[in-house]
Design an enzyme around this catalytic site. Structure first.
Site, PDB file in Angstrom:
ATOM      1  N   HIS A 181       0.849  -1.280  -0.013  1.00  0.00           N
ATOM      2  CA  HIS A 181       0.108   0.109  -0.082  1.00  0.00           C
ATOM      3  C   HIS A 181       0.813   1.375   0.103  1.00  0.00           C
ATOM      4  O   HIS A 181       1.728   1.180   0.584  1.00  0.00           O
ATOM      5  CB  HIS A 181      -0.775  -0.015   1.291  1.00  0.00           C
ATOM      6  CG  HIS A 181      -1.890   0.991   1.380  1.00  0.00           C
ATOM      7  ND1 HIS A 181      -1.810   2.349   1.781  1.00  0.00           N
ATOM      8  CD2 HIS A 181      -3.200   0.807   1.197  1.00  0.00           C
ATOM      9  CE1 HIS A 181      -2.875   3.145   1.634  1.00  0.00           C
ATOM     10  NE2 HIS A 181      -3.800   2.134   1.480  1.00  0.00           N
TER      11      HIS A 181
ATOM     12  N   ASP B 101       3.398  -3.883   8.093  1.00  0.00           N
ATOM     13  CA  ASP B 101       2.062  -3.031   8.105  1.00  0.00           C
ATOM     14  C   ASP B 101       0.750  -3.808   8.284  1.00  0.00           C
ATOM     15  O   ASP B 101       0.710  -4.835   7.520  1.00  0.00           O
ATOM     16  CB  ASP B 101       1.991  -2.330   6.709  1.00  0.00           C
ATOM     17  CG  ASP B 101       0.600  -1.831   6.298  1.00  0.00           C
ATOM     18  OD1 ASP B 101      -0.412  -1.861   7.100  1.00  0.00           O
ATOM     19  OD2 ASP B 101       0.845  -1.122   5.236  1.00  0.00           O
TER      20      ASP B 101
ATOM     21  N   GLN C 228      -4.360  -4.458   7.589  1.00  0.00           N
ATOM     22  CA  GLN C 228      -5.689  -5.263   7.071  1.00  0.00           C
ATOM     23  C   GLN C 228      -5.705  -6.810   7.722  1.00  0.00           C
ATOM     24  O   GLN C 228      -6.110  -7.692   7.707  1.00  0.00           O
ATOM     25  CB  GLN C 228      -5.383  -5.722   5.397  1.00  0.00           C
ATOM     26  CG  GLN C 228      -5.550  -4.490   4.747  1.00  0.00           C
ATOM     27  CD  GLN C 228      -6.857  -3.818   4.724  1.00  0.00           C
ATOM     28  OE1 GLN C 228      -7.862  -4.331   5.258  1.00  0.00           O
ATOM     29  NE2 GLN C 228      -6.997  -2.628   4.033  1.00  0.00           N
TER      30      GLN C 228
ATOM     31  N   LYS D  98     -10.027   0.680  10.478  1.00  0.00           N
ATOM     32  CA  LYS D  98     -10.141  -0.511   9.830  1.00  0.00           C
ATOM     33  C   LYS D  98     -10.350  -1.679  11.251  1.00  0.00           C
ATOM     34  O   LYS D  98     -10.607  -2.756  10.701  1.00  0.00           O
ATOM     35  CB  LYS D  98      -8.859  -0.825   9.115  1.00  0.00           C
ATOM     36  CG  LYS D  98      -8.703   0.032   7.876  1.00  0.00           C
ATOM     37  CD  LYS D  98      -7.556  -0.467   7.246  1.00  0.00           C
ATOM     38  CE  LYS D  98      -7.170   0.635   6.172  1.00  0.00           C
ATOM     39  NZ  LYS D  98      -7.910   1.084   4.982  1.00  0.00           N
TER      40      LYS D  98
ATOM     41  N   CYS E  62      -4.875   2.443  -3.529  1.00  0.00           N
ATOM     42  CA  CYS E  62      -3.675   2.957  -3.233  1.00  0.00           C
ATOM     43  C   CYS E  62      -2.525   2.068  -3.346  1.00  0.00           C
ATOM     44  O   CYS E  62      -1.741   2.001  -2.216  1.00  0.00           O
ATOM     45  CB  CYS E  62      -3.840   3.328  -1.585  1.00  0.00           C
ATOM     46  SG  CYS E  62      -4.925   4.605  -1.596  1.00  0.00           S
TER      47      CYS E  62
HETATM   48  C1  LIG Z   1      -2.321  -2.546   4.009  1.00  0.00           C
HETATM   49  C2  LIG Z   1      -2.761  -0.694   4.129  1.00  0.00           C
HETATM   50  N1  LIG Z   1      -1.645  -0.069   4.863  1.00  0.00           N
HETATM   51  C3  LIG Z   1      -1.792   1.104   5.046  1.00  0.00           C
HETATM   52  C4  LIG Z   1      -3.336   1.750   4.892  1.00  0.00           C
HETATM   53  C5  LIG Z   1      -3.300   3.168   5.093  1.00  0.00           C
HETATM   54  O1  LIG Z   1      -4.083   3.366   6.123  1.00  0.00           O
HETATM   55  P1  LIG Z   1      -4.681   4.613   6.496  1.00  0.00           P
HETATM   56  O2  LIG Z   1      -5.372   5.183   5.458  1.00  0.00           O
HETATM   57  O3  LIG Z   1      -5.536   4.531   7.800  1.00  0.00           O
HETATM   58  O4  LIG Z   1      -3.554   5.406   6.931  1.00  0.00           O
HETATM   59  C6  LIG Z   1      -4.254   0.824   4.170  1.00  0.00           C
HETATM   60  C7  LIG Z   1      -5.484   1.554   3.943  1.00  0.00           C
HETATM   61  O5  LIG Z   1      -6.257   1.122   3.125  1.00  0.00           O
HETATM   62  C8  LIG Z   1      -3.945  -0.585   4.049  1.00  0.00           C
HETATM   63  O6  LIG Z   1      -4.905  -1.400   3.723  1.00  0.00           O
END
Ligand SMILES: Cc1ncc(COP(=O)(O)O)c(C=O)c1O
Length: 433
Positions: A142, A213, A216, A239, A382
């Site tokens: 992401h 990260d 998810q 999330k 993204c």
């Molecule tokens: C795997 C992953 N990392 C990071 C993010 C970014 O999260 P946030 O928009 O809450 O900063 C997302 C959001 O879709 C994500 O799915």
């Protein structure tokens, strides 16, 4: 959970008690707010909303909303107030930190810094890296984990999990100086689980650290930072059924304690003299300048408590049943193609992305919403390089509709009817003249 008692300054010697939650006694899967939401569809009818967009933002769990409502009457400033409400709110905020620490199985000496979200957390770590650090990051990430690094080695999407470990091994071996391997635990595009334990092992063999990260992963699986030997973990409350604007960076204290404060201002500072400013050494103060999002932290902790109290095996069982039903339904429709990096049998969380022959992703998403009351996400999620790779597409702008997919994602509150409605709607769409 037991009640937390804090003793305040010697002058008042007041004891502030945070009431224990009931979460540990309640093993039913909690409800989410909005499960009775009705939305308009073509012709003006109202239909129950089928929310299949949890990977973007999950709805609020009822116990989360209740925890926020319970904290509001005594809501006050934190850390510096002498009043009772301030002390109670401070105790709630610090208890939330404690809960989040336990939720990810952090080591006792790890820091838990509250951030706005995952993006904020990865950027905080990026600003805290020792000078000369090289990040190693896969193109499958992401953007929140792909982009913050000033100096990064980018690795191509690996053809199989072992190839991810081999590629990281080779890249880390070629880097001198401090290094950080950055990897997602569960893909926000395909839901596929990454071999984070093996990657942590390889990182440490090369004297590198690993950032996972877990945005998810944590809504779907229990994560234990200590058992997996991870250095840093980041995730977002919104999330994790706690949409109140708080996320977290959890991990090793030394880099964070040595870094410049993320924001300069009150709370991060110990003393300000005429010609010198003394910053807090403790990263939790140093990197949380200004008035923090107390309700966000309380909400996040309430979600952690509620998920733990429900029991992960019950959650996993329900999720596997529903995602299995959805994927089987999609696989049976000629003209619908699921995206996958490592094949249909690789373990994944409740996320599935797909393309539909003859329709752009935007067209599909609009029909699903406007005619069937189904909410999904369409686009590149993204994760532009990864989606392009999965679709075999060339570089294109954000508006390149040919390099986009549809994503359905599930969680607590998803029903068989939601899943079946999506499958039936896609079948209808493909059978239109
Ligand atoms: C795997 C992953 N990392 C990071 C993010 C970014 O999260 P946030 O928009 O809450 O900063 C997302 C959001 O879709 C994500 O799915």
């Amino acid at each position: 959970m037991s009640a937390l008692t804090i003793f305040t300054s010697a002058t008042t010697a007041a004891a502030v008690t945070v009431p224990a939650t009931r979460a540990s006694e309640d093993r039913r899967i909690p409800a989410v707010l909005g499960s009775d939401l009705e939305v308009p569809v073509k012709g003006g009818r109202l239909v129950p909303y089928a929310n299949l967009d949890y990977a973007a933002s999950a709805p609020c769990l009822e116990p989360v909303s209740a925890a926020v409502a319970a904290a509001l009457p005594a809501y006050s400033s934190v850390h510096r107030g002498a009043g009772y409400a301030s002390q109670l709110t401070t105790a709630r905020y610090e208890q939330a930190r404690h809960t989040v620490r336990a939720f990810v199985g952090a080591r006792p000496d790890d820091s838990v810094v509250f951030t706005r979200n995952t993006t904020d957390a990865t950027n905080l770590l990026a600003r805290s890296l020792p000078e000369g650090t090289t990040a190693v990051v896969f193109d499958t990430e992401h953007h929140a984990s792909l982009l913050p690094w000033a100096d990064a080695v980018r690795l191509a999407p690996p053809a199989f999990p072992g190839e991810a470990v081999r590629a990281a091994d080779e890249a880390l071996a070629g880097i001198d100086g401090p290094k950080l391997l950055v990897v997602t635990a569960a893909s926000n595009v395909t839901g596929e689980l990454w071999p984070i334990a093996a990657l942590a092992h390889i990182a440490h063999r090369h004297g590198a650290r690993i950032l996972v990260d877990a945005a998810q992963l944590v809504p779907h699986r229990r994560l234990n930072l200590t058992a997996l030997d991870l250095d840093y973990v980041v995730f977002s409350g919104h999330k994790l059924y706690a949409p109140f604007g708080t996320g977290a960076l959890i991990g090793r204290t030394d880099w964070l304690a040595a870094a410049e404060p993320y924001l300069r201002g009150g709370g991060a500072v110990k003393a300000v003299n005429d010609d010198e400013t003394e910053w807090h050494a403790d990263p939790e103060a140093r990197h949380e300048a200004g008035t923090p999002n107390v309700l966000g932290a309380i909400a996040l902790a309430a979600a952690c408590d509620a998920l733990n109290a429900t029991g992960w095996s019950a959650l996993l069982h329900e999720e596997e049943r529903l995602i299995g039903r959805l994927r089987a339904g999609l696989a049976a429709i000629e003209g619908v193609h699921e995206l996958s990096l490592w094949g249909p049998d690789h373990p994944r969380v409740g996320i599935v992305s797909f393309v539909v022959d003859g329709f752009t992703a935007r067209e599909v998403a609009e029909v699903l919403s406007g005619e069937y009351g189904i909410g999904v996400r369409d686009g590149k999620f993204c994760a532009h390089p990864f989606v392009r790779h999965l679709l075999g597409a060339k570089d294109g702008g954000c508006d390149d509709v040919t390099a986009s997919a549809v994503r359905a994602s599930i969680g607590i509150g998803t029903t068989e009817e939601h899943v079946d409605r999506l499958v039936a709607a896609l079948r209808d769409l493909l059978n239109r003249d």
